[in-house]
Structure formats: C-alpha cells, structure tokens
Design a protein around this motif. Structure first.
Motif, PDB file in Angstrom:
ATOM      1  N   GLU A 146       0.836  -1.211   0.000  1.00  0.00           N
ATOM      2  CA  GLU A 146       0.000   0.000   0.000  1.00  0.00           C
ATOM      3  C   GLU A 146       0.866   1.254   0.000  1.00  0.00           C
ATOM      4  O   GLU A 146       0.614   2.189  -0.761  1.00  0.00           O
ATOM      5  CB  GLU A 146      -0.932  -0.030   1.219  1.00  0.00           C
ATOM      6  CG  GLU A 146      -1.899   1.135   1.305  1.00  0.00           C
ATOM      7  CD  GLU A 146      -1.400   2.251   2.204  1.00  0.00           C
ATOM      8  OE1 GLU A 146      -1.533   3.430   1.804  1.00  0.00           O
ATOM      9  OE2 GLU A 146      -0.867   1.953   3.288  1.00  0.00           O
ATOM     10  N   LEU A 147       1.903   1.284   0.830  1.00  0.00           N
ATOM     11  CA  LEU A 147       2.776   2.458   0.900  1.00  0.00           C
ATOM     12  C   LEU A 147       3.545   2.660  -0.405  1.00  0.00           C
ATOM     13  O   LEU A 147       3.622   3.780  -0.915  1.00  0.00           O
ATOM     14  CB  LEU A 147       3.760   2.328   2.066  1.00  0.00           C
ATOM     15  CG  LEU A 147       3.167   2.417   3.466  1.00  0.00           C
ATOM     16  CD1 LEU A 147       4.207   2.058   4.512  1.00  0.00           C
ATOM     17  CD2 LEU A 147       2.577   3.794   3.727  1.00  0.00           C
ATOM     18  N   ALA A 148       4.109   1.593  -0.959  1.00  0.00           N
ATOM     19  CA  ALA A 148       4.865   1.715  -2.211  1.00  0.00           C
ATOM     20  C   ALA A 148       3.965   2.184  -3.345  1.00  0.00           C
ATOM     21  O   ALA A 148       4.364   3.035  -4.151  1.00  0.00           O
ATOM     22  CB  ALA A 148       5.525   0.385  -2.562  1.00  0.00           C
ATOM     23  N   SER A 149       2.761   1.662  -3.399  1.00  0.00           N
ATOM     24  CA  SER A 149       1.815   2.071  -4.432  1.00  0.00           C
ATOM     25  C   SER A 149       1.496   3.558  -4.318  1.00  0.00           C
ATOM     26  O   SER A 149       1.515   4.289  -5.312  1.00  0.00           O
ATOM     27  CB  SER A 149       0.538   1.241  -4.310  1.00  0.00           C
ATOM     28  OG  SER A 149      -0.431   1.690  -5.209  1.00  0.00           O
ATOM     29  N   ARG A 150       1.244   4.006  -3.105  1.00  0.00           N
ATOM     30  CA  ARG A 150       0.887   5.411  -2.880  1.00  0.00           C
ATOM     31  C   ARG A 150       2.091   6.337  -3.061  1.00  0.00           C
ATOM     32  O   ARG A 150       2.029   7.345  -3.765  1.00  0.00           O
ATOM     33  CB  ARG A 150       0.303   5.571  -1.473  1.00  0.00           C
ATOM     34  CG  ARG A 150      -0.221   6.963  -1.184  1.00  0.00           C
ATOM     35  CD  ARG A 150      -1.128   7.020   0.030  1.00  0.00           C
ATOM     36  NE  ARG A 150      -0.799   6.116   1.101  1.00  0.00           N
ATOM     37  CZ  ARG A 150      -0.267   6.500   2.265  1.00  0.00           C
ATOM     38  NH1 ARG A 150       0.003   7.765   2.500  1.00  0.00           N
ATOM     39  NH2 ARG A 150      -0.009   5.613   3.207  1.00  0.00           N
ATOM     40  N   TRP A 151       3.211   5.986  -2.440  1.00  0.00           N
ATOM     41  CA  TRP A 151       4.387   6.855  -2.478  1.00  0.00           C
ATOM     42  C   TRP A 151       4.998   6.940  -3.876  1.00  0.00           C
ATOM     43  O   TRP A 151       5.573   7.953  -4.240  1.00  0.00           O
ATOM     44  CB  TRP A 151       5.433   6.398  -1.474  1.00  0.00           C
ATOM     45  CG  TRP A 151       5.028   6.616  -0.044  1.00  0.00           C
ATOM     46  CD1 TRP A 151       3.920   7.278   0.421  1.00  0.00           C
ATOM     47  CD2 TRP A 151       5.727   6.165   1.114  1.00  0.00           C
ATOM     48  NE1 TRP A 151       3.899   7.254   1.795  1.00  0.00           N
ATOM     49  CE2 TRP A 151       4.996   6.583   2.248  1.00  0.00           C
ATOM     50  CE3 TRP A 151       6.890   5.444   1.298  1.00  0.00           C
ATOM     51  CZ2 TRP A 151       5.407   6.312   3.542  1.00  0.00           C
ATOM     52  CZ3 TRP A 151       7.307   5.166   2.592  1.00  0.00           C
ATOM     53  CH2 TRP A 151       6.570   5.597   3.705  1.00  0.00           C
TER      54      TRP A 151
END
Length: 176
Positions: A146-151
C-alpha cells in the motif's frame, strides 16, 4: 524476513531473470548476521538453500564471492558501509542502487518507518546521476504494498526516480 535476506533475494532476482551479466555488489552489515554468540541470520544455510556456492579461497568467511549454477554473474558480498546494500549494473545500462530493510511478521507495522528510513538513506547516500536507479527494497506485506503504491505516485518520488521493490520469499519481486 531479515535485511540480509532482502538484500540477497533482490540480487538473486536480477541474476535469475538475466537482467545483468555483471557481478553484483552487496553489502551486509556483520551485525545483521551475528553479534557476539547470537546468530541473527544463518547466511551459510540460506546460501545453501538458494543454491549460491562460495567460489573464492576463504570458505570460512561469509563475505566473498558466490556463484549460482547456470549463471555468469556472481554475488560479491562485503560489509562495506556507505556503498548501498545492493549495486547492480543492468543490461540496459542502468545501475540499481538499493537500500534494503527488514520486515517482521507481527502486527506492529514497521513498514512505514523502515521505508522512510531507506528513502532518507537514498537521499543522503546515493548520487542521483544519469543512469542510477535509486531503490527501496523491503519484504512484501499488504502495508508495504500500500505504501509503495501510494508513495510511487508522489511527485517528489517520481522526480527523483526512486523505485520500490517488494521482495517475497518465493523469488518474486513486485516493483513500483
């Protein structure tokens, strides 16, 4: 998954997918392997499990040169600070400069601070010159995904060319 395992699995991914024909340089902090009498990562057991064989003349040291049957690239392991955890000269001419972090199978969710730390290490330790691909590599979890997708969609991350590699223990790596 320990940091050393993330480092080695990322290197193996590039070798097994024939994304490089050059030797890969990895740096593993000795404290990630063993402190005093406590073994944190059985590096020799892991190497045996994944098929990496020591090919230099110092079989008792875990630092050194390793080969994987059927591939020309070697994994060269050192404990050198300040060079990044993984450095790979890719066939396309780019150079991967990866900072890697561990992950635990608990509910405390360390992904956020560890991924931010890796970004900070890239910002202060990687020369963002042409051809260098700065990369954060961490174990795959729902949260790291989730973080990699968003960031990866943030303008500042895009402008710097920072990529994310989410490493699984089945030879799969998901990239953002």
């Amino acid at each position: 998954m320990t940091e050393a395992e993330v480092i080695l699995r990322l290197a193996l991914y590039y070798i097994k997918n024939e994304l490089t024909t050059e030797d890969l340089s990895v740096s593993i902090d000795g404290a990630h392997v063993k402190t005093e009498n406590t073994i944190h990562f059985d590096i020799f057991g892991f190497m045996d499990e994944v098929g990496l064989r020591k090919v230099d003349d110092e079989p008792e040291r875990w630092q050194g040169v390793y080969s994987l049957d059927g591939y020309t690239s070697h994994v060269v392991i050192s404990s050198t600070l300040g060079i990044g955890d993984v450095n790979i000269q890719c066939k396309d001419g780019s150079v991967i400069y990866a900072e890697c972090k561990k992950g635990k199978n608990d509910k405390r969710g360390q992904e956020y601070p560890l991924m931010r730390e890796a970004i900070g290490q890239l910002m202060t330790g990687c020369d963002f010159m042409d051809g260098v691909v700065p990369m954060v590599a961490v174990p795959y979890t729902d949260k790291s995904n989730e973080l990699a997708s968003r960031w990866s969609e943030l303008t500042q991350i895009k402008n710097l060319g920072i990529r994310f590699a989410l490493v699984k223990n089945n030879d799969e790596v998901i990239f953002y």
